[in-house]
Write an enzyme that holds these catalytic residues in place. Structure first.
Site, PDB file in Angstrom:
ATOM      1  N   ASP A  29      33.595  37.807  40.256  1.00 15.81           N
ATOM      2  CA  ASP A  29      33.371  39.085  39.462  1.00 15.81           C
ATOM      3  C   ASP A  29      32.594  39.639  40.426  1.00 15.81           C
ATOM      4  OD1 ASP A  29      33.191  39.953  36.121  1.00 15.81           O
ATOM      5  OD2 ASP A  29      32.036  40.995  37.664  1.00 15.81           O
ATOM      6  N   ILE A  30      32.930  41.169  40.674  1.00 12.55           N
ATOM      7  CA  ILE A  30      32.111  41.900  41.391  1.00 12.55           C
ATOM      8  C   ILE A  30      30.589  42.440  40.965  1.00 12.55           C
ATOM      9  CG2 ILE A  30      32.721  44.258  40.601  1.00 12.55           C
ATOM     10  CD1 ILE A  30      33.212  43.171  44.152  1.00 12.55           C
ATOM     11  N   GLU A  88      37.248  45.827  29.201  1.00 15.53           N
ATOM     12  CA  GLU A  88      36.934  46.778  30.458  1.00 15.53           C
ATOM     13  C   GLU A  88      38.345  46.919  31.178  1.00 15.53           C
ATOM     14  OE1 GLU A  88      34.635  47.014  34.602  1.00 15.53           O
ATOM     15  OE2 GLU A  88      33.343  46.099  32.919  1.00 15.53           O
ATOM     16  N   HIS A  93      42.089  37.872  31.427  1.00 16.26           N
ATOM     17  CA  HIS A  93      41.094  37.256  32.587  1.00 16.26           C
ATOM     18  C   HIS A  93      40.239  36.368  31.857  1.00 16.26           C
ATOM     19  CE1 HIS A  93      39.364  41.312  32.247  1.00 16.26           C
ATOM     20  NE2 HIS A  93      38.112  40.792  32.000  1.00 16.26           N
ATOM     21  N   HIS A  95      36.429  34.442  32.377  1.00 15.32           N
ATOM     22  CA  HIS A  95      35.346  34.603  33.153  1.00 15.32           C
ATOM     23  C   HIS A  95      34.781  32.887  33.018  1.00 15.32           C
ATOM     24  CE1 HIS A  95      34.105  38.953  32.880  1.00 15.32           C
ATOM     25  NE2 HIS A  95      34.971  38.828  31.867  1.00 15.32           N
TER      26      HIS A  95
HETATM   27  P1  AMP Z   1      35.806  42.685  31.010  1.00 16.06           P
HETATM   28  O1  AMP Z   1      37.290  43.432  30.708  1.00 16.06           O
HETATM   29  O2  AMP Z   1      35.108  43.249  29.624  1.00 16.06           O
HETATM   30  O3  AMP Z   1      36.167  40.899  30.698  1.00 16.06           O
HETATM   31  O4  AMP Z   1      35.375  43.037  32.076  1.00 16.06           O
HETATM   32  C1  AMP Z   1      35.860  42.968  33.330  1.00 16.06           C
HETATM   33  C2  AMP Z   1      35.199  42.261  34.352  1.00 16.06           C
HETATM   34  O5  AMP Z   1      35.763  42.677  35.677  1.00 16.06           O
HETATM   35  C3  AMP Z   1      33.751  42.796  34.560  1.00 16.06           C
HETATM   36  O6  AMP Z   1      32.838  41.700  34.567  1.00 16.06           O
HETATM   37  C4  AMP Z   1      33.472  43.479  36.030  1.00 16.06           C
HETATM   38  O7  AMP Z   1      32.356  43.159  36.888  1.00 16.06           O
HETATM   39  C5  AMP Z   1      34.854  42.706  36.577  1.00 16.06           C
HETATM   40  N1  AMP Z   1      35.453  43.599  37.639  1.00 16.06           N
HETATM   41  C6  AMP Z   1      35.900  45.029  37.475  1.00 16.06           C
HETATM   42  N2  AMP Z   1      36.482  45.371  38.614  1.00 16.06           N
HETATM   43  C7  AMP Z   1      36.422  44.226  39.448  1.00 16.06           C
HETATM   44  C8  AMP Z   1      36.966  44.000  40.859  1.00 16.06           C
HETATM   45  N3  AMP Z   1      37.348  44.860  41.471  1.00 16.06           N
HETATM   46  N4  AMP Z   1      36.571  42.950  41.330  1.00 16.06           N
HETATM   47  C9  AMP Z   1      36.051  42.017  40.779  1.00 16.06           C
HETATM   48  N5  AMP Z   1      35.452  42.057  39.572  1.00 16.06           N
HETATM   49  C10 AMP Z   1      35.717  43.229  38.745  1.00 16.06           C
END
Ligand code: AMP
Length: 135
Positions: A29-30, A88, A93, A95
Site C-alpha cells: 500500500d502506497i 477508495e 483488494h 489489506h
Molecule cells: P480502500 O479502497 O478504501 O481499501 O483504499 C485503497 C487503498 O489503496 C488505500 O490504502 C491507498 O493508500 C491504496 N492505494 C491507492 N493507490 C495506490 C497505488 N497506486 N499503489 C498502492 N496503493 C495504493
C-alpha cells in the site's frame, strides 16, 4: 478502460511487488498504516470483493494467507490482520497489516511516509519470504 489496480497487476503502472500468481497480485500500500502493509488483488477487475465468484474469492483468500505468512516472517508481529474496505479504489483488494496491537488496524491513523528505497526494501523482504515458501 482498465483501472489503476488492473494496470498495476499488468505492470503498466509501477508498484512495490510483494508476490504474484497467475490470478493474483500483491503489492505494498502506497500509504501504509505500518511497515509491511500490503494489498492483495485479483488480476481480474471486479469492484466489490463479494461479487467475485466463490472459487475466485476462496483462491484469493488462500493466496492472501501465503502472502501473510511471508509478511510475518519479514516483519515479526503478533498476527497479520486482514481488512476489506474498497471505498477508495473500485478493484477488489484485501489489506494485510502486520499487527502488534489492534490500533495498527485503525484506518483513521496517520499513514507512514517511507522513502522509495525503503518501500523497495520492504517489498523485497516480503517477496524473498514468499518465494522461499514456494507457493
Ligand atoms: P480502500 O479502497 O478504501 O481499501 O483504499 C485503497 C487503498 O489503496 C488505500 O490504502 C491507498 O493508500 C491504496 N492505494 C491507492 N493507490 C495506490 C497505488 N497506486 N499503489 C498502492 N496503493 C495504493
Amino acid at each position: 478502460m482498465a483501472g489503476i489496480f488492473a494496470k498495476i497487476a499488468a505492470g503498466e503502472i509501477p508498484s512495490y511487488k510483494c508476490a504474484e500468481s497467475d490470478k493474483f497480485y500483491a503489492f505494498l500500500d502506497i500509504n501504509p498504516l505500518v511497515k509491511g502493509h500490503t494489498l492483495v488483488i485479483p488480476r481480474r477487475e471486479v469492484d466489490y470483493i463479494f461479487d467475485l465468484d466463490d472459487d475466485e474469492l476462496a483462491e484469493m483468500v488462500v493466496f492472501a494467507k501465503h502472502v501473510a505468512a511471508a509478511i510475518k516472517k519479514a516483519f515479526p508481529c503478533r498476527k497479520v490482520g486482514m481488512a476489506v474496505l474498497g471505498l477508495e479504489v473500485p478493484h477488489a483488494h484485501i489489506h494485510l497489516i502486520p499487527m502488534q496491537t489492534e490500533k495498527d488496524m485503525n484506518f483513521a491513523n496517520p499513514k507512514l511516509k517511507l522513502a522509495d528505497d525503503e518501500m523497495a526494501a520492504v517489498a523485497a523482504r516480503i517477496r524473498e519470504n514468499f518465494e522461499a515458501e514456494g507457493k
